[in-house]
Scaffold this motif. Structure first.
Motif, mmCIF file in Angstrom:
data_model
loop_
_atom_site.group_PDB
_atom_site.id
_atom_site.type_symbol
_atom_site.label_atom_id
_atom_site.label_comp_id
_atom_site.label_asym_id
_atom_site.label_seq_id
_atom_site.Cartn_x
_atom_site.Cartn_y
_atom_site.Cartn_z
ATOM 1 N N HIS A 1 0.841 -1.210 0.000
ATOM 2 C CA HIS A 1 0.000 0.000 0.000
ATOM 3 C C HIS A 1 0.870 1.252 0.000
ATOM 4 O O HIS A 1 0.563 2.239 -0.673
ATOM 5 N N LEU A 2 1.974 1.206 0.757
ATOM 6 C CA LEU A 2 2.904 2.348 0.786
ATOM 7 C C LEU A 2 3.570 2.527 -0.576
ATOM 8 O O LEU A 2 3.837 3.659 -0.999
ATOM 9 N N ALA A 3 3.834 1.422 -1.248
ATOM 10 C CA ALA A 3 4.451 1.519 -2.576
ATOM 11 C C ALA A 3 3.484 2.188 -3.555
ATOM 12 O O ALA A 3 3.889 3.012 -4.375
ATOM 13 N N ARG A 4 2.187 1.848 -3.436
ATOM 14 C CA ARG A 4 1.188 2.469 -4.323
ATOM 15 C C ARG A 4 1.082 3.969 -4.069
ATOM 16 O O ARG A 4 0.922 4.759 -4.997
ATOM 17 N N SER A 5 1.183 4.368 -2.798
ATOM 18 C CA SER A 5 1.019 5.799 -2.467
ATOM 19 C C SER A 5 2.353 6.543 -2.460
ATOM 20 O O SER A 5 2.371 7.742 -2.211
ATOM 21 N N ARG A 6 3.443 5.824 -2.691
ATOM 22 C CA ARG A 6 4.799 6.382 -2.530
ATOM 23 C C ARG A 6 4.906 7.039 -1.151
ATOM 24 O O ARG A 6 5.310 8.187 -0.988
ATOM 25 N N GLY A 7 4.535 6.215 -0.162
ATOM 26 C CA GLY A 7 4.462 6.681 1.223
ATOM 27 C C GLY A 7 5.737 6.419 2.007
ATOM 28 O O GLY A 7 6.811 6.217 1.424
ATOM 29 N N ASN A 8 5.611 6.427 3.316
ATOM 30 C CA ASN A 8 6.801 6.226 4.140
ATOM 31 C C ASN A 8 6.473 5.671 5.515
ATOM 32 O O ASN A 8 5.315 5.690 5.954
ATOM 33 N N GLN B 1 11.016 1.234 -4.586
ATOM 34 C CA GLN B 1 9.553 1.332 -4.769
ATOM 35 C C GLN B 1 9.037 2.728 -4.420
ATOM 36 O O GLN B 1 7.825 2.963 -4.357
ATOM 37 N N GLY B 2 9.971 3.638 -4.118
ATOM 38 C CA GLY B 2 9.566 5.010 -3.785
ATOM 39 C C GLY B 2 9.126 5.173 -2.347
ATOM 40 O O GLY B 2 8.494 6.175 -1.996
ATOM 41 N N VAL B 3 9.454 4.190 -1.504
ATOM 42 C CA VAL B 3 9.029 4.239 -0.093
ATOM 43 C C VAL B 3 10.223 4.606 0.784
ATOM 44 O O VAL B 3 11.264 3.948 0.721
ATOM 45 N N ARG B 4 10.066 5.668 1.597
ATOM 46 C CA ARG B 4 11.117 6.067 2.530
ATOM 47 C C ARG B 4 10.879 5.432 3.897
ATOM 48 O O ARG B 4 9.725 5.181 4.280
ATOM 49 N N VAL B 5 11.965 5.187 4.624
ATOM 50 C CA VAL B 5 11.868 4.587 5.965
ATOM 51 C C VAL B 5 12.875 5.284 6.870
ATOM 52 O O VAL B 5 14.074 5.289 6.559
ATOM 53 N N ASN B 6 12.393 5.885 7.958
ATOM 54 C CA ASN B 6 13.277 6.598 8.883
ATOM 55 C C ASN B 6 12.902 6.265 10.323
ATOM 56 O O ASN B 6 11.857 5.659 10.588
ATOM 57 N N VAL C 1 8.840 15.482 19.877
ATOM 58 C CA VAL C 1 9.139 14.250 19.122
ATOM 59 C C VAL C 1 8.144 14.117 17.975
ATOM 60 O O VAL C 1 8.511 13.785 16.837
ATOM 61 N N ALA C 2 6.880 14.424 18.258
ATOM 62 C CA ALA C 2 5.844 14.343 17.219
ATOM 63 C C ALA C 2 6.162 15.282 16.054
ATOM 64 O O ALA C 2 5.977 14.917 14.889
ATOM 65 N N ASP C 3 6.678 16.472 16.360
ATOM 66 C CA ASP C 3 7.026 17.414 15.278
ATOM 67 C C ASP C 3 8.079 16.809 14.353
ATOM 68 O O ASP C 3 8.023 16.983 13.130
ATOM 69 N N LEU C 4 9.041 16.101 14.933
ATOM 70 C CA LEU C 4 10.094 15.483 14.120
ATOM 71 C C LEU C 4 9.519 14.330 13.286
ATOM 72 O O LEU C 4 9.869 14.170 12.105
ATOM 73 N N VAL C 5 8.618 13.571 13.890
ATOM 74 C CA VAL C 5 7.962 12.481 13.147
ATOM 75 C C VAL C 5 7.202 13.053 11.951
ATOM 76 O O VAL C 5 7.303 12.549 10.823
ATOM 77 N N VAL C 6 6.444 14.123 12.197
ATOM 78 C CA VAL C 6 5.654 14.735 11.113
ATOM 79 C C VAL C 6 6.578 15.244 10.010
ATOM 80 O O VAL C 6 6.310 15.038 8.818
ATOM 81 N N TYR C 7 7.669 15.876 10.397
ATOM 82 C CA TYR C 7 8.616 16.367 9.377
ATOM 83 C C TYR C 7 9.132 15.201 8.528
ATOM 84 O O TYR C 7 9.126 15.279 7.290
ATOM 85 N N LEU C 8 9.575 14.130 9.174
ATOM 86 C CA LEU C 8 10.138 12.995 8.417
ATOM 87 C C LEU C 8 9.097 12.353 7.506
ATOM 88 O O LEU C 8 9.425 11.840 6.432
ATOM 89 N N ALA C 9 7.836 12.374 7.955
ATOM 90 C CA ALA C 9 6.762 11.780 7.147
ATOM 91 C C ALA C 9 6.330 12.689 6.000
ATOM 92 O O ALA C 9 5.631 12.251 5.084
ATOM 93 N N SER C 10 6.744 13.954 6.041
ATOM 94 C CA SER C 10 6.244 14.934 5.069
ATOM 95 C C SER C 10 7.093 14.964 3.798
ATOM 96 O O SER C 10 8.234 14.490 3.775
ATOM 97 N N ALA C 11 6.539 15.622 2.796
ATOM 98 C CA ALA C 11 7.262 15.760 1.519
ATOM 99 C C ALA C 11 8.529 16.597 1.680
ATOM 100 O O ALA C 11 9.447 16.499 0.869
ATOM 101 N N ARG C 12 8.605 17.418 2.737
ATOM 102 C CA ARG C 12 9.824 18.204 2.949
ATOM 103 C C ARG C 12 11.040 17.299 3.161
ATOM 104 O O ARG C 12 12.167 17.709 2.898
#
Ligand SMILES: NC(=O)c1ccc[n+]([C@@H]2O[C@H](COP(=O)([O-])OP(=O)(O)OC[C@H]3O[C@@H](n4cnc5c(N)ncnc54)[C@H](OP(=O)(O)O)[C@@H]3O)[C@@H](O)[C@H]2O)c1
Length: 257
Positions: free
Chosen positions: A127-134, A174-179, A223-234
């Protein structure tokens, strides 16, 4: 950072860092999937998210150490939303003790902190590969700092960091990032749930505040702010990274958690 139309699954969303992540993603307009075992706590967090953003979170009561429950997290999410854009593997526990704590403590900690993220990410990956998610894994600065009183926990987070890097390598094409984020101490329920008394818990955090280079511990919201940043297109060029957010704990010789 705009998560409109994005589906964000957060495990351990009923408390502490996971609840803070839920609030932060809600403020960025994400469609939330909140996972935990404690339904009243999950419903409380869901209500906070509604008040912040007006969306309707999907609440999934599930134990991430149970394979069938992990499968249900993915099927229920896809049944409702048809997609997954971000997976935050945050649910975690610790035991208190070293080798004398026995193998049952190791098994329990590894099942929740390491095996569950591995299984859930594997099921979510198509599903992450389809959405190019992370994926963002909530690890710990103790993944690289040995602690004899938290031995299984340190081991579980070291494995989670390596999982982060291996999966980033595997899923990148597959275009999926993992951090990962690697927090230092944050005032949550984690040690109380491991049997630490309220007084000892308070002493622990007060001692850490004094010992850390910045003289404070981070809030769950930071910590949540850092998670959101890593999950974002930025952060679209960031993958396989493990980010400390520890008020300098990893710098100091005298900062033992
Ligand atoms: N607090 C710190 O100092 C600190 C530092 C570094 C890293 N971390 C990491 O941050 C993450 C969140 O911990 P926290 O500090 O926020 O602790 P917390 O307040 O105790 O929250 C832990 C969360 O994990 C969930 N959880 C635990 N076992 C679960 C299971 N088997 N299935 C489903 N959910 C489960 C709990 O949900 P239910 O109660 O609903 O089951 C709760 O929402 C953990 O991975 C932890 O290792 C914390």
């Amino acid at each position: 950072m705009d998560f409109s139309g994005k589906v964000v699954v957060i495990t351990g969303a009923s408390s502490g860092i996971g609840a803070a992540c839920a609030a932060a993603f809600a403020q960025h307009s994400a469609a939330l999937v909140l996972v935990g075992r404690n339904r009243p706590n999950l419903e409380r967090v869901a209500q906070q998210c509604r008040e912040l953003a007006g969306g309707e979170p999907l609440v999934i009561c599930a134990d991430v150490s149970v394979d069938a429950d992990v499968e249900r997290i993915v099927t229920d999410t896809v049944d409702k939303h048809g997609r997954i854009d971000v997976l935050v593997n945050n649910a975690g526990i610790t035991s208190v003790g070293g080798l004398g704590g026995g193998v049952a403590a190791l098994d329990a900690v590894m099942a929740t902190n390491t095996r569950a993220p591995y299984l859930l990410a594997g099921l979510a990956l198509p599903h992450l590969a389809r959405s190019r998610g992370n994926v963002v894994n909530v690890s710990s600065c103790l993944s690289t700092k040995p602690n004899t009183m938290l031995m299984p926990y340190c081991m579980s987070k070291a494995a989670l960091d390596m999982f982060t890097k291996c999966l980033a390598l595997e899923a990148g094409p597959q275009g999926v990032r993992v951090n990962a984020v690697n927090p230092g101490p944050v005032r949550t329920e984690i040690f109380r749930r491991a049997g630490v008394s309220a007084a000892d818990n308070e002493r622990l955090y007060a001692g850490l505040e004094g010992a850390l280079p910045l003289g404070r511990v981070a809030d769950a919201a930071e910590v949540a702010d850092l998670v959101v940043y890593l999950a974002s297109a930025r952060a679209r060029s960031v993958t396989g990274a493990c980010y400390p957010i520890d008020c300098g704990l990893l710098l100091g010789e005298n900062t033992t958690i």
